[in-house]
Design a protein around this motif. Structure first.
Motif, short mmCIF file in Angstrom:
data_model
loop_
_atom_site.label_atom_id
_atom_site.label_comp_id
_atom_site.label_asym_id
_atom_site.label_seq_id
_atom_site.Cartn_x
_atom_site.Cartn_y
_atom_site.Cartn_z
N ALA A 152 0.89 -1.21 0.20
CA ALA A 152 0.03 -0.18 -0.26
C ALA A 152 0.88 1.25 -0.14
O ALA A 152 1.76 1.40 0.63
N GLY A 153 0.41 2.18 -0.88
CA GLY A 153 1.21 3.49 -0.88
C GLY A 153 0.82 4.59 -1.86
O GLY A 153 -0.25 4.24 -2.54
N THR A 154 1.46 5.55 -2.05
CA THR A 154 1.31 6.47 -2.89
C THR A 154 2.17 6.54 -4.18
O THR A 154 3.32 6.81 -3.90
N TYR A 155 1.51 6.13 -5.36
CA TYR A 155 2.62 5.95 -6.46
C TYR A 155 1.60 7.03 -7.49
O TYR A 155 0.75 7.58 -7.17
N TRP A 156 2.31 7.04 -8.66
CA TRP A 156 1.65 7.92 -9.80
C TRP A 156 2.05 7.42 -10.92
O TRP A 156 2.83 6.56 -11.20
N TYR A 157 1.29 8.01 -12.11
CA TYR A 157 1.50 7.83 -13.38
C TYR A 157 1.87 9.06 -14.15
O TYR A 157 1.07 9.98 -13.87
N GLY A 274 6.48 6.95 2.64
CA GLY A 274 7.25 7.67 1.78
C GLY A 274 6.75 7.06 0.11
O GLY A 274 5.64 6.59 0.10
N ASP A 275 7.87 6.99 -0.49
CA ASP A 275 7.47 6.46 -1.91
C ASP A 275 7.08 5.06 -1.91
O ASP A 275 5.98 4.82 -2.63
N GLY A 276 7.51 4.18 -1.04
CA GLY A 276 6.99 2.82 -1.17
C GLY A 276 6.17 2.42 -0.01
O GLY A 276 6.23 1.25 0.48
N GLY A 293 9.17 13.83 -8.22
CA GLY A 293 9.00 12.35 -8.42
C GLY A 293 8.67 11.73 -6.95
O GLY A 293 7.98 10.69 -6.82
N GLN A 294 9.20 12.34 -5.63
CA GLN A 294 8.88 11.56 -4.50
C GLN A 294 7.60 11.92 -3.95
O GLN A 294 6.72 13.05 -4.06
N ARG A 295 7.16 11.16 -3.13
CA ARG A 295 5.81 11.35 -2.16
C ARG A 295 6.14 10.99 -0.81
O ARG A 295 7.10 10.49 -0.24
N ALA A 296 5.13 11.71 0.10
CA ALA A 296 5.15 11.61 1.51
C ALA A 296 3.57 11.19 1.75
O ALA A 296 2.74 12.05 1.44
N GLY A 463 12.63 4.07 5.37
CA GLY A 463 11.45 3.39 4.26
C GLY A 463 12.13 2.87 3.04
O GLY A 463 13.08 3.27 2.55
N TRP A 464 10.98 2.80 2.12
CA TRP A 464 11.23 2.31 0.78
C TRP A 464 11.16 3.50 -0.13
O TRP A 464 10.09 4.37 0.11
N GLN A 465 12.17 3.70 -0.90
CA GLN A 465 12.14 4.66 -1.81
C GLN A 465 12.24 4.25 -3.25
O GLN A 465 12.96 3.23 -3.35
N ASP A 466 11.61 5.09 -4.17
CA ASP A 466 12.15 4.81 -5.54
C ASP A 466 12.80 5.92 -6.02
O ASP A 466 13.17 5.94 -7.12
#
Ligand code: C2O
Ligand code: CU
Ligand code: CU
Length: 512
Positions: A152-157, A274-276, A293-296, A463-466
């Motif tokens: 579960a997380g906040t991704y984008w396209y 975070g990202d992941g 590109g980053q999320r929080a 945490g996990w990051q991209d």
């Protein structure tokens, strides 16, 4: 070269031409393999969507509407609420997907130039990753088949055609992709009216409210900066809230702007993801550095805030040089580091959602550990002959060097070494680069070097990051276990002008 040559990004009449010829183009149907075992091919997806990139018009500033490119979506199969339109926004629909779902998306391109969509942060098969080699022309469509493997997380396209990602995202082509799972649901995080989605993008407009962009060399080297901050495509975003808890999910969807986010009343930000996806435990920070590109994923408690009070999400001032001076004399009308107001929360009198932040977030993936002794690949980030480079190279559509070939599922330590300076006279060589790796999320092993920089205090390495921000002079070491999907994937700087210039490379996953 000391000024930006701005031009209107999208002309009204050109759009008519594009729309006008859409009926005559032959529709090419391209099918991406499902990435599942051969026996699974043909399994019905749980969710089937149609996503069309097309010209549109939205009201952003008072007066004339703004020509944009936007994604519109249709649910052909799947649960209610799979797509959520953001009213009045050019942003594409919010995709709400669940871990494990099989998803099929039919992308239709109606923008009059080549494009392809990438699912930023998702671990998908190579032919569903939106690599620029897969770009489709106007009137064509592309079928993506993938299963949601991510937490579960906040991704984008967003689009990913080579050389045109910056202008296409800037024109409006982007959207959130929210993944949920049982672990997250068990937390009972604020949701529905108590969830605030917040996509930060800076834009510049001409006197007729149309988007301005610049493609001159200096702007490309520095990255394009707008002079107005939009939240979800709206300027001066305000939201009426109750006296309760809110989950504020942030995406920096800007081409090149860095944000140093903080609440205006000085309260710390409670960062849970975070990202992941979710962190191991919530952390509190006075400020949060969010790079393109980053999320929080954050929480704010307005329970004790008096009705009638306004709480603002601001981007605090920082020295322009902390983002990297790159080329001097470009004088964007609003340089990186200028203070900005993102969002205003207007607190009412009604009690809102109650919540207690758990000390641990149970959905943290306990399987991770730093694997000692793995060989480290150093990837210099450098600037030579007016060109940003990764490991001394620029993008080639089909090339992957020996050190860019990895075995499926193998674990590697890569370190990104931002080599500042060297050109003299402020000409390049000095920029903060948000480095993004496609496919799997990675972990930060360490961050060394660099100089005093006000952005550092807000960088979250947990945490996990991209996507990780590598400040001028810094070296950031990451550990990544590459996807099990074979094929060519990308890693690149997420300053979109740097990416478009070729600060991007393939890595090739070889079947094990
Ligand atoms: Cu968000 Cu390769 O990009
Ligand atoms: Cu990506
Ligand atoms: Cu860069």
């Amino acid at each position: 070269m000391n000024r930006r040559d701005l031009f209107r990004l999208l002309g009204g009449s050109a759009l008519v031409g594009v729309t006008g010829c859409s009926g005559t183009s032959p529709e090419r149907r391209l099918v991406a393999s499902s990435g599942q075992e051969p026996g699974d091919v043909g399994i019905e997806p749980d969710v089937e969507l149609e996503l069309t990139a097309e010209p549109g018009e939205v009201p952003i500033l008072p007066g004339a509407p703004t020509h944009v490119w936007r994604f519109s979506g249709r649910v052909l199969r799947g649960p209610d609420g799979t797509l959520e339109d953001l009213p009045g926004s050019y942003l594409g629909p919010v995709m709400r997907l669940r871990r494990g779902q099989r998803v099929r998306v039919r992308l239709v391109n109606r923008i009059g130039e080549e494009s392809i969509v990438h699912w930023h942060g998702l671990d998908v098969p190579a032919d569903a990753d939106g690599h620029p080699r897969l770009a489709i022309g106007h009137g064509e469509s592309y079928i993506y088949d993938f299963q949601i493997a991510n937490r579960a997380g906040t991704y984008w396209y967003h689009p990913h055609p080579h050389g045109r990602t910056g202008p296409q995202v800037y024109a409006g082509l982007a959207g959130l992709l929210l993944v949920s799972d049982d672990d997250e649901a068990a937390l009972g995080l604020p949701s529905g009216e108590s969830e605030i989605l917040c996509v930060l993008q800076d834009r510049q407009f001409d006197a007729d409210n149309q988007l301005m962009y610049a493609a001159d060399m200096g702007t490309q080297v520095n990255g394009f900066l707008g002079d107005r901050l939009l939240v979800n495509g709206r300027f001066g975003a305000t939201r009426d809230v109750d006296r309760g808890w809110y989950r504020v999910r942030l995406l920096n969807g800007s081409n090149a702007r860095l944000y140093r986010l903080a609440w205006s009343d000085g309260r710390p930000m409670t960062i849970i993801g975070g990202d992941g996806g979710l962190l191991e435990r919530p952390i509190e920070r006075r400020e949060l550095t969010l790079a393109p590109g980053q999320r929080a994923d954050t929480l704010i408690d307005l329970t004790a805030t008096a009705g009638g009070v306004e709480v603002h999400l601001d981007s605090l001032a920082f020295p322009e040089a902390d983002a990297g001076g790159a080329m001097m004399g470009m004088n964007p009308s609003l340089p990186n580091g200028a203070p900005l107001r993102a969002l205003t929360l207007r607190v009412g009198d009604r009690p809102g959602m109650a919540f207690a932040v758990p000390a641990r977030l149970p959905s943290f993936d306990p399987s991770w550990s730093a694997s000692a002794g793995s060989r480290i690949r150093t990837v210099p980030l450098s600037f030579q002959r007016m060109q940003w480079m990764l490991d001394g190279r620029t993008f080639s559509m089909t090339d992957a060097a020996a050190e860019e070939r990895v075995t499926a599922g193998s674990t590697h330590a890569w370190e990104f070494a931002n080599q500042s300076g060297g050109m003299g006279m402020g000409m390049g060589g000095d920029a903060a680069h948000p480095i993004h790796i496609h496919g799997r999320q990675f972990r930060i092993l360490g961050r060394t070097g660099g100089r005093g920089n006000q952005l550092r205090a807000g960088i979250v390495d947990d945490g996990w990051q991209d996507t990780t921000l590598v400040l001028p002079g810094e070296t950031v070491r990451v550990q990544v276990t590459f996807s099990s999907h074979p094929g060519d994937f990308l890693y690149h700087c997420h300053i979109l002008e740097h990416e478009d210039m070729g600060m991007m490379r393939n890595f090739r996953i070889i079947p094990s």
